[in-house]
Design an enzyme around this catalytic site. Structure first.
Site, mmCIF file in Angstrom:
data_model
loop_
_atom_site.group_PDB
_atom_site.id
_atom_site.type_symbol
_atom_site.label_atom_id
_atom_site.label_comp_id
_atom_site.label_asym_id
_atom_site.label_seq_id
_atom_site.Cartn_x
_atom_site.Cartn_y
_atom_site.Cartn_z
ATOM 1 N N SER A 1 0.838 -1.198 0.000
ATOM 2 C CA SER A 1 0.000 0.000 0.000
ATOM 3 C C SER A 1 0.878 1.254 0.000
ATOM 4 O O SER A 1 1.739 1.409 -0.860
ATOM 5 C CB SER A 1 -0.976 -0.068 1.175
ATOM 6 O OG SER A 1 -2.019 0.867 1.026
ATOM 7 N N ASP B 1 -9.738 -4.543 -4.903
ATOM 8 C CA ASP B 1 -9.146 -3.632 -3.913
ATOM 9 C C ASP B 1 -9.969 -2.345 -3.841
ATOM 10 O O ASP B 1 -10.056 -1.613 -4.830
ATOM 11 C CB ASP B 1 -7.702 -3.309 -4.320
ATOM 12 C CG ASP B 1 -6.915 -2.604 -3.218
ATOM 13 O OD1 ASP B 1 -7.531 -1.865 -2.428
ATOM 14 O OD2 ASP B 1 -5.689 -2.785 -3.172
ATOM 15 N N HIS C 1 -7.887 -5.435 -0.412
ATOM 16 C CA HIS C 1 -6.615 -4.759 -0.104
ATOM 17 C C HIS C 1 -5.876 -5.640 0.886
ATOM 18 O O HIS C 1 -5.964 -5.454 2.106
ATOM 19 C CB HIS C 1 -6.926 -3.374 0.491
ATOM 20 C CG HIS C 1 -5.756 -2.440 0.510
ATOM 21 N ND1 HIS C 1 -5.058 -2.093 -0.624
ATOM 22 C CD2 HIS C 1 -5.155 -1.773 1.533
ATOM 23 C CE1 HIS C 1 -4.091 -1.239 -0.304
ATOM 24 N NE2 HIS C 1 -4.125 -1.044 0.996
#
Length: 220
Positions: free
Chosen positions: A116, A170, A201
């Site tokens: 991320s 995601d 995610h």
């Protein structure tokens, strides 16, 4: 000052280092449990370094303070990027790389990894690093500071292999955001291996397997 970090050495006298940056609101402990799942016993000794990002207020989370590599102003990740925060974190990564040098691991045996916003910093720092790295791992992420990228990218890492994994569902860093970053890097000639997985995610077992295979080629 070097950021505090969780460290795990797979054996004495590590020949390689993997510096792994966590996502927003997590810390260095978040990915440490991945080591036994990921590591192949045939690999040379590796030092895993899982640094803790600095604590800062995060606008999108009502200004709450948490570990973050940079501030996020809105769900539209292009909205007012926190360039100062990103550049400060790139500097933190350079300090971590320099510490590995001091411990006998040169840049060409260092892999930068991140999930991320940690992946965003791994890409931004790695592709600007002045010496060739062993590889970059970008998980569920995007390329930040892309407007400045063409003028700042390092020739030394123009051919550095990149592993990119992204979830098709995601909701945080939407797939299209990853695809756009992938296409930009491919257009610049980067050696990028792209994988998608039916997940949100997150990280999944299939991704860890693909990553193990990819790392085996880098750690020879």
């Amino acid at each position: 000052m070097t950021l505090p970090a969780v460290e795990h050495e797979t054996a004495a006298n590590p020949r390689y280092s993997i510096i792994w940056l966590h996502g927003l609101g997590a810390d260095g402990n978040d990915f440490a449990p991945i080591v036994p799942e990921l590591v192949d016993p045939a690999w040379p000794p590796i030092r895993f370094v899982f640094p803790h990002a600095p604590v800062r207020p995060v606008t999108i989370n009502n200004g709450m303070s948490m570990r973050a590599w940079y501030d996020i102003a809105a769900f539209d990740l292009d909205a007012r990027q926190d360039e100062a925060g990103m550049r400060a974190s790139i500097g933190e990564v350079e300090t971590l790389i320099a510490r590995e040098h001091s411990r006998g691991v040169p840049s060409e045996r260092i892999v930068l990894a991140g999930f991320s916003q940690g992946g965003a910093i791994a890409l931004a720092a790695g592709l600007r690093h002045p010496e060739k790295l062993a590889g970059i791992i970008a998980l569920s992420t995007y390329l930040p500071l892309h407007a400045a990228f063409a003028g700042e990218r390092s020739a030394a890492n123009a051919t550095t292999p990149i592993f990119w994994g992204h979830g098709t569902a995601d909701p945080v860093v939407i797939l299209q955001r990853g695809v756009d970053s992938r296409d930009l890097l491919l257009s610049q000639g980067y050696a990028l291996e792209w994988h998608t997985y039916p997940m949100a995610h997150a990280v999944c077992a299939e991704e860890i397997g693909d990553l193990r295979h990819w790392l085996t080629q880098r750690l020879s």
